[in-house]
Write an enzyme that holds these catalytic residues in place. Structure first.
Site, PDB file in Angstrom:
ATOM      1  N   ASP A 295       0.848  -1.196   0.000  1.00  0.00           N
ATOM      2  CA  ASP A 295       0.000   0.000   0.000  1.00  0.00           C
ATOM      3  C   ASP A 295       0.884   1.246   0.000  1.00  0.00           C
ATOM      4  OD1 ASP A 295      -2.000   1.912   0.358  1.00  0.00           O
ATOM      5  OD2 ASP A 295      -3.142   0.644   1.732  1.00  0.00           O
TER       6      ASP A 295
ATOM      7  N   ARG B 245      -0.497   4.367  -0.262  1.00  0.00           N
ATOM      8  CA  ARG B 245      -1.361   5.512   0.030  1.00  0.00           C
ATOM      9  C   ARG B 245      -0.955   6.237   1.309  1.00  0.00           C
ATOM     10  NH1 ARG B 245      -7.039   2.498  -0.302  1.00  0.00           N
ATOM     11  NH2 ARG B 245      -5.756   0.995   0.873  1.00  0.00           N
TER      12      ARG B 245
END
Length: 293
Positions: free
Chosen positions: A148, A150
């Site tokens: 991830d 983000r």
């Protein structure tokens, strides 16, 4: 090292930004009809690498209770193409239903396709998942990418720009909650639980719960494979027909009822029928259209 005069300059920049935000909010104000009801919508851009756009529904600035907020990473397949193989579209739909019901809330729609890795990496990962049976995170490992990429700091700062220091966050993701906490925003987490629309979606939810600690129930049942359902119907229907034609009357009635119940149970598990039924129920129970505030 601080420079004399920096504070007044920063204050002036913040004031200019606030004026520009207020102007943009006023200029983008309009009515949006969704599922038979109107709501007032305003839009602001969210600058930065993890930015996107904020959709502000109703009057969130002067509420006595913390507003509902959804921080949503763009998913072309789930949001626009309505893929059955992830929960992004259903989660967004449920979040907007809740916001619309309260006539107030904020949707932060961030350009973070493929958990920040982009659509191409996401597509390659899906290919590996389908070819080798890996979950989405193992597929990223195979490609040499992090699970991830983000970051939600930009989203948290933007909420503070709106003057929101307390929110009810529509999410299962602990990373989003932690990001807002780091920025001194009080968060009440509101989970979003949706029904998986395919076995792939079921596996994806399980991977998010086990790998990333998402707040998801551990009761997603496994559906019977379609070929077994078809085989069962192929056995039951001829047997029922034979019982009705040549069997005793009592057994014929029982066999007919068993067949009808089997067909009803099968129909209720079909996703399109279930979705149409839910949409119809929402329409029947929807409140009268209002213009919002």
């Amino acid at each position: 090292m601080s420079v004399e005069g920096d504070a007044p300059v920063c204050a002036a920049v913040d004031e200019a930004r606030d004026v520009l935000d207020a102007l943009t909010l006023a200029q983008t104000r309009h009515l949006l009809r969704r599922k038979g009801a109107e709501m007032t919508v305003r839009v602001l851009p969210i600058p930065g690498h993890d930015g996107g756009h904020a959709v502000i529904i109703g009057d969130v600035e002067h509420r006595h209770t913390p507003p509902l907020v959804r921080i949503h990473s763009r998913c072309l397949y789930g949001d626009a193409l309505q893929s059955d193989d992830c929960d992004c579209g259903p989660e967004l739909d449920q979040a907007m239903d809740r916001i619309q019901w309260e006539d107030a809330g904020v949707l932060l729609y961030l350009e973070q396709e493929g958990r920040g890795a982009g659509l191409e990496v996401k597509a390659r990962g899906l290919g590996i998942t389908q070819a080798l049976g890996y979950d989405t995170f193992a597929a990223y490992d195979e490609l040499g990418y992090q699970h991830d990429y983000r970051n939600y700091d930009t989203a948290a700062e933007f909420l503070k720009r709106l003057g929101l220091r307390q929110v009810r966050l529509l999410t299962n993701n602990p990373d989003k909650v932690a990001a807002l906490h780091r920025h001194q925003i009080t968060v009440t987490q509101v989970p979003l639980h949706t029904e998986p629309r395919s076995e792939t979606a079921r596996d994806y939810l399980r991977a998010k719960r086990l790998r990333r600690g998402h707040l998801l129930p551990n009761n997603h049942r496994c559906s019977f494979p379609r070929h077994l359902v078809r085989a069962w119907l192929g056995l039951v229907m001829p047997a029922t027909g034979a019982m009705i034609c040549w069997g005793p009357k009592e057994l014929a009635i029982l066999a007919y009822l068993a067949l009808m119940l089997t067909l009803l149970a099968w129909c209720l598990t079909r996703v399109p029928i279930r979705l149409r039924t839910r949409a119809r129920l929402r329409h029947l129970t929807a409140r009268p259209a209002t213009g919002g505030s």
